[in-house]
Enzyme design. Structure first.
Site, mmCIF file in Angstrom:
data_model
loop_
_atom_site.group_PDB
_atom_site.id
_atom_site.type_symbol
_atom_site.label_atom_id
_atom_site.label_comp_id
_atom_site.label_asym_id
_atom_site.label_seq_id
_atom_site.Cartn_x
_atom_site.Cartn_y
_atom_site.Cartn_z
ATOM 1 N N HIS A 178 49.128 42.616 44.902
ATOM 2 C CA HIS A 178 49.994 42.357 46.055
ATOM 3 C C HIS A 178 51.168 41.477 45.637
ATOM 4 O O HIS A 178 50.983 40.419 45.025
ATOM 5 C CB HIS A 178 49.201 41.694 47.185
ATOM 6 N N ARG A 180 53.529 39.482 47.047
ATOM 7 C CA ARG A 180 53.854 38.119 47.493
ATOM 8 C C ARG A 180 52.864 37.057 47.053
ATOM 9 O O ARG A 180 53.098 35.863 47.258
ATOM 10 C CB ARG A 180 53.951 38.114 49.017
ATOM 11 N N GLU A 181 51.755 37.467 46.435
ATOM 12 C CA GLU A 181 50.702 36.517 46.060
ATOM 13 C C GLU A 181 50.999 35.953 44.676
ATOM 14 O O GLU A 181 50.321 36.233 43.700
ATOM 15 C CB GLU A 181 49.338 37.227 46.150
ATOM 16 N N ARG A 236 54.467 42.941 50.323
ATOM 17 C CA ARG A 236 53.080 43.078 49.861
ATOM 18 C C ARG A 236 52.850 44.356 49.040
ATOM 19 O O ARG A 236 52.138 44.363 48.049
ATOM 20 C CB ARG A 236 52.173 43.097 51.100
ATOM 21 N N HIS A 305 43.752 37.682 43.817
ATOM 22 C CA HIS A 305 44.635 37.726 44.984
ATOM 23 C C HIS A 305 44.816 36.314 45.529
ATOM 24 O O HIS A 305 44.281 35.354 44.990
ATOM 25 C CB HIS A 305 44.008 38.609 46.076
ATOM 26 N N TYR A 357 36.995 41.160 55.880
ATOM 27 C CA TYR A 357 37.060 42.250 56.868
ATOM 28 C C TYR A 357 36.691 43.543 56.157
ATOM 29 O O TYR A 357 36.818 43.648 54.937
ATOM 30 C CB TYR A 357 38.472 42.405 57.490
ATOM 31 N N GLU A 379 40.217 35.363 45.968
ATOM 32 C CA GLU A 379 41.361 34.949 46.780
ATOM 33 C C GLU A 379 41.581 33.471 46.464
ATOM 34 O O GLU A 379 40.781 32.623 46.862
ATOM 35 C CB GLU A 379 41.048 35.093 48.278
HETATM 36 O O1 0X9 Z 1 42.941 42.912 51.918
HETATM 37 C C1 0X9 Z 1 42.949 42.852 50.684
HETATM 38 O O2 0X9 Z 1 43.344 43.765 49.977
HETATM 39 C C2 0X9 Z 1 42.466 41.562 50.001
HETATM 40 N N1 0X9 Z 1 42.945 40.406 50.684
HETATM 41 S S1 0X9 Z 1 44.517 39.983 50.519
HETATM 42 O O3 0X9 Z 1 44.746 38.859 51.395
HETATM 43 N N2 0X9 Z 1 44.835 39.478 49.063
HETATM 44 O O4 0X9 Z 1 45.313 41.139 50.815
HETATM 45 C C3 0X9 Z 1 40.951 41.540 50.005
HETATM 46 C C4 0X9 Z 1 40.354 42.574 49.124
HETATM 47 C C5 0X9 Z 1 38.871 42.642 49.264
HETATM 48 N N3 0X9 Z 1 38.385 43.893 48.714
HETATM 49 C C6 0X9 Z 1 38.628 45.086 49.337
HETATM 50 N N4 0X9 Z 1 39.183 45.159 50.499
HETATM 51 N N5 0X9 Z 1 38.204 46.158 48.723
HETATM 52 ZN ZN ZN Z 2 46.042 40.492 47.868
#
Ligand code: 0X9
Ligand code: ZN
Ligand code: ZN
Length: 418
Positions: A178, A180-181, A236, A305, A357, A379
């Site tokens: 991503h 912006r990270e 992003r 991330h 989530y 994260e």
């Molecule tokens: O949503 C995401 O892709 C990740 N969080 S972020 O804030 N960096 O965007 C979490 C990824 C967790 N793993 C998967 N969703 N497969």
């Molecule tokens: Zn991310």
């Protein structure tokens, strides 16, 4: 001459202070408690320009989690009044996004000639760094180009480990999925620097590098990263064009072939969690996936991330637990313990569907289902005070503590061959 200096002064002043794309923008943290609150958030995100920071889209908003989003300066007071009217509790995380933008660049100015790992770097600087550290460490580092981005930039991978002449077990570590990270690419650079610095003096790192290889991709989403430096700090996604839409980009972490687009992802090209037209439609995702498929000795997959301080593992695409859930949970617990031992930074850990989530198409689930049974998403800092604008003064403590977690996992993987 005088006029020139005067104009220069005005320009510098206006960029740094009052005027700017994000002047007066606020980041709010909402705590929705009921359906009326959720409906309000949906309505607001339709009517106003709202940039979801955590989670990343209105589709992922639920009552049991807080919501961080950036609102435009001219809509902030309306939105705040609306929140108060329906009793939706909120905090102001960031009063003025523009004024924090300058503060993220507060890292140490080094007077030595070396690369400054306590600054965020533009992509062209990272490209130079990749070339230089490879040339300077011929017995420890090899550079590979695993593919090209949509806009034609190289995607580099560094194999970091003592050259032995035979295939070693490997740990894949990627950063910058991503854009912006920014702390994420900073960590991958820190990791490579620490590996070569401590080889031969630190016995644990020496042992790791003798027995396995780290396959490090410092930035996967290079086009997005460049865009986050030049046009939109809070970008992003990738930068691929979407036929029939004016919106650009796909979320690379919704584009892997893991129950692609079945949950927690959007079919709308304008969404920040757009899954793309099909799995692996993004060249960047395809490059990483092809590399991992072809490289047969990868034993762990680690992806970095930010933000929210979590150590996550599969699954994201379902609430069902993996067959090695207990083992992954113990590893995550110990990794987080090691991390917090340095500065007391607290991390949550567990299956991503439960802890953050549910969402499909992520790299961690895809790697796990390919047979890489040790698969973790980190994260990094913080929990929202600065969010994506984590100041450079936090690069060192963040990277130092994260090294402890990564080294713990690497040692575990080495001691549990499969
Ligand atoms: O949503 C995401 O892709 C990740 N969080 S972020 O804030 N960096 O965007 C979490 C990824 C967790 N793993 C998967 N969703 N497969
Ligand atoms: Zn991310
Ligand atoms: Zn350069």
């Amino acid at each position: 001459m005088k006029a020139f200096f005067f104009l220069g002064f005005v320009a510098a002043f206006s960029v740094g202070a009052t005027v700017g794309k994000y002047a007066g923008d606020k980041v709010l943290r909402l705590k929705p408690e009921n359906e009326e609150h959720l409906q309000y958030i949906r309505d607001v995100s339709r009517s106003a320009k709202v940039d979801f920071w955590q989670p990343h889209s209105v589709e992922l908003v639920t009552t049991n989690r807080s919501v961080d989003f950036r609102v435009d300066a001219d809509r902030a007071s309306d939105i705040q009044a609306g929140l108060e009217k329906i009793g939706l509790k909120y905090d102001i995380l960031i009063e003025d996004v523009q004024s924090l933008m300058a503060k993220q660049f507060d890292g140490n100015k080094m007077n030595s000639t070396g690369y400054n790992y306590e600054k965020y770097h533009r992509w062209d600087e990272i490209v130079c760094w990749i070339a230089k550290i490879t040339v300077e460490n011929p017995t420890l580092i090899s550079r590979f180009e695993i593919g090209r981005s949509y806009e034609g930039r190289h995607i580099y991978l560094l194999r970091v480990g003592k050259r032995t002449g035979h295939v070693k077990p490997a740990i894949f570590l990627d950063c910058g999925i991503h854009a912006r990270e920014w702390i994420s690419p900073a960590f991958c650079q820190w990791f490579v620097k620490e590996a070569v610095r401590s080889y031969g003096s630190d016995s644990a790192m020496t042992n790791l590098l003798n027995k396995l290889d780290f396959l490090v991709v410092p930035v996967i989403n290079v086009d997005g990263y460049v865009y986050s430096w030049t046009k939109d700090r809070f970008w992003r996604k990738t930068r691929s064009r979407n036929p029939g839409s004016h919106c650009v980009g796909t979320d690379p972490n919704r584009n892997f072939d893991a129950r692609w687009c079945s949950i927690g992802a959007s079919r709308n090209p304008c969404a920040d969690i757009y899954c793309g037209p099909r799995a692996e439609s993004e060249q960047e995702v395809k490059a990483v996936a092809n590399f991992i498929r072809n490289y047969k000795s990868i034993k762990a997959y680690l992806t970095i991330h930010s933000y929210s301080q979590m150590c996550l593992f599969p699954y994201s695409y379902t609430y069902l637990l993996t067959s090695n859930y207990k083992e992954l949970n113990i590893i995550a617990f110990n990794a987080v313990e090691a991390l917090s031992s340095l500065h007391g930074t607290r991390y949550e850990y567990g299956p991503a569907s439960i802890i953050i989530y549910p969402s499909a198409g992520g790299s961690d689930d895809w790697a796990y289902d390919l047979g890489i049974k040790y698969s973790f998403t980190f994260e990094l800092r913080d929990t929202g005070k600065y969010g994506f604008l984590l100041p450079e003064s936090q690069i060192r403590p963040t990277c130092e503590e994260t090294m402890l977690a990564i080294n713990y996992i690497a040692t575990y993987v080495l001691n549990h061959p499969y």
